[in-house]
Write a protein that holds these residues in place. Structure first.
Motif, mmCIF file in Angstrom:
data_model
loop_
_atom_site.group_PDB
_atom_site.id
_atom_site.type_symbol
_atom_site.label_atom_id
_atom_site.label_comp_id
_atom_site.label_asym_id
_atom_site.label_seq_id
_atom_site.Cartn_x
_atom_site.Cartn_y
_atom_site.Cartn_z
ATOM 1 N N LEU A 278 0.801 -1.225 0.000
ATOM 2 C CA LEU A 278 0.000 0.000 0.000
ATOM 3 C C LEU A 278 0.840 1.284 0.000
ATOM 4 N N LEU A 279 1.907 1.275 0.779
ATOM 5 C CA LEU A 279 2.627 2.536 0.945
ATOM 6 C C LEU A 279 3.666 2.766 -0.146
ATOM 7 N N ARG A 280 4.266 1.689 -0.649
ATOM 8 C CA ARG A 280 5.339 1.878 -1.623
ATOM 9 C C ARG A 280 4.870 2.590 -2.892
ATOM 10 N N PRO A 281 3.689 2.216 -3.411
ATOM 11 C CA PRO A 281 3.235 2.905 -4.629
ATOM 12 C C PRO A 281 3.006 4.404 -4.440
ATOM 13 N N ILE A 282 2.772 4.830 -3.213
ATOM 14 C CA ILE A 282 2.520 6.264 -3.011
ATOM 15 C C ILE A 282 3.632 6.896 -2.190
ATOM 16 N N GLN A 283 4.807 6.291 -2.285
ATOM 17 C CA GLN A 283 5.927 6.756 -1.481
ATOM 18 C C GLN A 283 6.234 8.234 -1.710
ATOM 19 N N GLY A 284 6.459 8.943 -0.632
ATOM 20 C CA GLY A 284 6.831 10.342 -0.756
ATOM 21 C C GLY A 284 5.652 11.294 -0.735
ATOM 22 N N GLN A 285 4.436 10.750 -0.811
ATOM 23 C CA GLN A 285 3.267 11.640 -0.756
ATOM 24 C C GLN A 285 2.694 11.566 0.647
ATOM 25 N N ASP A 286 3.169 12.464 1.498
ATOM 26 C CA ASP A 286 2.944 12.312 2.938
ATOM 27 C C ASP A 286 1.475 12.224 3.324
ATOM 28 N N LEU A 287 0.685 13.129 2.767
ATOM 29 C CA LEU A 287 -0.703 13.180 3.203
ATOM 30 C C LEU A 287 -1.425 11.901 2.789
ATOM 31 N N ARG A 288 -1.148 11.454 1.581
ATOM 32 C CA ARG A 288 -1.783 10.235 1.095
ATOM 33 C C ARG A 288 -1.389 9.038 1.956
ATOM 34 N N GLU A 289 -0.107 8.999 2.311
ATOM 35 C CA GLU A 289 0.349 7.890 3.152
ATOM 36 C C GLU A 289 -0.386 7.884 4.486
ATOM 37 N N ALA A 290 -0.524 9.062 5.058
ATOM 38 C CA ALA A 290 -1.206 9.139 6.350
ATOM 39 C C ALA A 290 -2.657 8.692 6.214
ATOM 40 N N LEU A 291 -3.303 9.129 5.136
ATOM 41 C CA LEU A 291 -4.710 8.766 4.965
ATOM 42 C C LEU A 291 -4.878 7.271 4.723
ATOM 43 N N VAL A 292 -3.958 6.694 3.934
ATOM 44 C CA VAL A 292 -4.040 5.252 3.700
ATOM 45 C C VAL A 292 -3.895 4.494 5.022
ATOM 46 N N THR A 293 -2.957 4.951 5.861
ATOM 47 C CA THR A 293 -2.776 4.223 7.123
ATOM 48 C C THR A 293 -3.979 4.410 8.051
ATOM 49 N N ILE A 294 -4.616 5.586 8.021
ATOM 50 C CA ILE A 294 -5.859 5.741 8.807
ATOM 51 C C ILE A 294 -6.894 4.735 8.322
ATOM 52 N N GLY A 295 -7.024 4.656 7.002
ATOM 53 C CA GLY A 295 -7.995 3.722 6.420
ATOM 54 C C GLY A 295 -7.723 2.304 6.870
ATOM 55 N N VAL A 296 -6.446 1.920 6.785
ATOM 56 C CA VAL A 296 -6.079 0.568 7.193
ATOM 57 C C VAL A 296 -6.443 0.340 8.660
ATOM 58 N N SER A 297 -6.201 1.352 9.497
ATOM 59 C CA SER A 297 -6.465 1.152 10.927
ATOM 60 C C SER A 297 -7.954 0.972 11.193
ATOM 61 N N ILE A 298 -8.794 1.666 10.420
ATOM 62 C CA ILE A 298 -10.241 1.522 10.635
ATOM 63 C C ILE A 298 -10.719 0.142 10.198
#
Lengths: 289, 479
Positions: free
Chosen positions: A84-104
């Motif tokens: 999930l994170l590697r494809p969007i590496q370097g895009q901080d906000l997107r990474e944070a949002l993806v991890t929020i999604g994963v946590s939910i």
């Protein structure tokens, strides 16, 4: 506050700090190296705790449970990073949002699997029960002393790793300037994957170690994520020493306020955070931009 | 490559700012998002075989057992279709209180199954909405149920502060009808009640009926400390305990109020005075488990007295070694697991049949949502499902509803608050190794002032973290 109470509360603060340190150190290392604010870190903690409990329950061995927790969390962390994170590496906000999604999603999946029950561990006999502390002259649970020792060992090992080994030197260099490190031929991607798995493993392990002192249940993921965030924001993101000092500060403040004015204990750690952010926005050990 | 990195890399300061913001936004955002994700419209299939009589206690048919399964095929109908009544259910379906919420929903489903899923030829459909035990979210979700899902009636909420918020909200929508879930803050109905909010479950003060007396007279406790979470429901519980305990001559050495979700109780425990006989503990769910664990670790000497949720079935079924530490703790509440009353036994069997995956015996949360839903459905039956004229007929009928539930007779007082039986219990280990609340004493027909004169009782004022003290109770009621 009597002497006995003072000593006990201080020890409580120290052991809680040890626990916070175990959870937050993976969080801060991942951030320091990859600039990823992994908001699924609490989920890795809870996941490790649940898996560890299940394994310990089946095999009867707490240690196997702890090892399984670390292993499973490492794999989960690695999968999260690679898929999930590697494809969007370097895009901080997107990474944070993806991890929020994963946590939910993870919280609901875990609720479905393990239910809303509260789970408690039975640590090995050698580290359960009480011990009489020499010099201080008070009784204290052995298990809490174990957590304290364990966190010290982990902290020391990390410090040696970061300062004395080639891998550690590479990691520190990458924290300072990863572009340069990558330019001199270090496989940064492999370093990232390794670090992410390692941070996740620590979180999973903390799930069992911390879950045995307290307990694990649905909702703990958010609590530990919040605790980690407060700790790393106060300590300065990406700093090992900062994490250690901030864990101590947050936990001691929390325990003293619980002992002295329990009603307002919840706001005190936030006040601490506000104070630190106002006076030193980069955190105690963080470097200014 | 380098350029791309450079341009996209944020400054540390900016990152910190974002991280901090996200950190604060996260619990809120995840609460909201998760809540949305959990919401589902559940068509309650009408099990035609179930007997639609008023009290068909404990004849769950095969059709009734299918009710939860039907949840798997959510429909997207919004608002009541012709010939159906939509009931919104507010409960905490995630987070630390997730188990309680599940139990609550089971209670509602049991009541609906008893009525065969329909009343007056209208199908009953439920829409579940998850809250997080905070008043803001409870109010938000109630609004959503009424304005977006267009439900006719609401059953809920679960927790004390939520109840106060829903009562206030109910006043703004007088043509909808609310029945409580398990929220048990006393003031919800005692002071400034809403005309369209009905509580067929007893409140936190009533749940303590008999316990203070039992602890003083049978257990011989004279001096206690109290420990509770810092919100309206534990205030009610502590007050309910003290009202009896202080009048008999008991003393309170110290009182501790901790934030909900406190993890580490070790420092609170070490601050406890040493010259006490017992600690009265009112903590819910994992908070209770964390406390019990720390108390055992620190070799606590004083006996423990349990508030209603501290020794609830949900806590007793916690997984792991914690279970062994609670045996013998006295407590009180609206249910006792081994109540020999046939109505209770039948109800427990119905629960087990309908929810094989449920607890070994239904918790007070299941009971609370059940009796409230049952009261509501009896009222609906009385008016034959007629919701016209701003639900006036229904509300009038509801105020008069009386029935014999699984725990005996339930009737409402002038504030639409239940008068019902209460049970003093003690945690015991059953022959199958499961822990349960063993019945010690039944206190019959407990009203909201525990039988004390209402005028004096109201003069005590709202219960807070500082009120009542033993002195206040002596002053008002004598000792």
């Amino acid at each position: 506050m009597s002497w006995n109470q003072f000593v006990t509360v201080t020890l409580n603060g120290l052991t809680l700090a040890a626990l916070y340190f175990l959870v937050a150190v993976g969080f801060t290392l991942i951030f320091g190296l990859m600039r990823v604010v992994n908001l699924a870190h609490g989920s890795l903690y809870l996941f490790g705790g649940y898996v560890g409990w299940t394994v310990a329950d089946r095999t009867g061995s707490w240690i196997l449970g702890a090892l399984a927790a670390a292993a499973v969390a490492a794999v989960a962390g690695l999968a999260l990073q690679q898929a999930l994170l590697r494809p969007i590496q370097g895009q901080d906000l997107r990474e944070a949002l993806v991890t929020i999604g994963v946590s939910i999603v993870a919280a609901d999946l875990m609720l479905a699997q393990w239910g809303g029950f509260t789970y408690g561990f039975s640590p090995p006999a050698a580290i359960s029960g009480g011990a009489r502390l020499p010099v201080l002259g008070i009784g204290y649970p052995k298990y809490r002393l174990f957590i304290l020792g364990f966190a010290l060992v982990v902290g020391l090992a990390l410090w040696l790793l970061l300062t004395r080994t080639r891998l550690g030197i590479t990691i520190r260099a990458a924290i300072d300037d990863r572009d340069m490190v990558s330019a001199v031929g270090v496989n940064v991607q492999r370093l990232f994957a390794l670090m992410f798995a390692f941070g996740a493993a620590l979180a999973g392990l903390a799930g069992v170690v911390g879950g045995s002192a307290l307990s694990i249940a649905s909702g703990e993921d958010a609590r530990y994520l919040l605790a980690s965030l407060i700790v790393v924001i106060i300590g300065g993101m990406g700093s090992l020493a900062g994490t250690a000092v901030a864990s101590l500060l947050v936990a001691l403040v929390e325990q003293y306020s619980l002992a002295l004015f329990p009603t307002y204990a919840a706001i005190v750690s936030f006040l601490l955070m506000v104070l630190v952010l106002a006076l030193r926005p980069q955190g105690l050990f963080g470097r200014p931009a | 490559m380098l350029d791309r990195y450079g341009s996209q890399r944020l400054s540390r300061r900016e990152l910190l700012r974002r991280a901090g913001l996200l950190g604060l936004a996260m619990p809120v955002a995840s609460g909201l998002l998760a809540a949305c994700a959990r919401e589902e419209a559940t068509p309650t299939t009408a099990p035609s075989a179930a007997s639609p009589t008023a009290a068909p206690a404990a004849t769950p048919t095969a059709a009734a057992a299918q009710t939860p399964a039907a949840a798997a095929s959510p429909t997207v109908t919004v608002g009541p279709a012709a010939g159906e009544i939509v009931i919104g259910v507010l409960a905490t379906l995630e987070g630390a209180f997730a188990l309680f919420g599940d139990e609550g929903v089971r209670g509602v489903e049991m009541a609906i199954a008893e009525f065969g899923g329909e009343i007056g030829g209208k199908k009953l459909r439920i829409v579940k909405e998850s809250t997080d035990a905070t008043p803001q979210v409870a109010r938000e979700k109630a609004r959503k149920l009424i304005e977006q899902d267009r439900v006719d009636l609401i059953v809920g909420p679960l927790s004390g502060d939520e109840g106060l918020a829903i009562r206030d909200y109910a006043k703004t929508v007088p043509d909808k009808t609310f029945v409580n879930g398990t929220s048990a803050a006393q003031d919800t109905t005692l002071r400034d009640p809403a005309p369209n909010f009905f509580r067929f479950s007893t409140d936190g003060v009533q749940w303590m009926a008999g316990l203070g007396t039992y602890c003083y007279e049978e257990k011989g406790y004279r001096r206690v400390a109290t420990l509770g979470e810092d919100y309206s429901y534990p205030y009610s519980q502590v007050a309910g305990f003290l009202l009896e305990f202080c009048r008999l001559g008991g003393e309170v050495a110290a009182q501790f109020w901790v934030p909900i979700g406190t993890r580490d109780y070790s420092s609170v425990i070490s601050s406890m005075p040493t010259d006490i006989d017992a600690i009265y503990v009112i903590l819910g769910g994992s908070d209770a488990v964390n406390f019990l664990q720390a108390y055992a670790d620190f070799g606590g000497q004083a006996a423990l007295i349990g508030g209603s949720s501290t020794i609830d079935q949900n806590v007793l079924e916690a997984r792991g070694n914690i279970r062994q530490r609670v045996i013998g703790i006295p407590g009180a509440g609206p249910v006792a697991a081994d109540n020999p009353d046939k109505a209770w036994q039948d109800w427990v069997n119905a629960y087990k049949q309908q929810f094989p995956q449920g607890l070994t015996t239904p918790s007070l949360f299941c009971w609370g949502y059940y009796v409230n839903a049952k009261g509501l459905l009896l009222g609906l039956q009385e008016v034959d499902g007629d919701l016209s004229d701003g639900q006036k007929k229904l509300q009038e009928a509801l105020a008069k509803v009386e029935f014999d539930g699984p725990t005996g007779h339930i009737a409402l007082d002038k504030n639409r608050q239940a008068i019902a039986n209460n049970y003093v219990t003690e945690v015991a280990e059953g022959p199958d190794g499961n822990l349960y609340n063993k019945l010690v004493k039944v206190v019959e027909g407990v009203n909201q002032t525990l039988g004390l004169p209402e005028e004096q009782y109201l003069a005590l004022g709202s219960f807070t973290r500082d009120n009542p003290k033993c002195e206040d109770i002596h002053r008002v009621f004598g000792s």
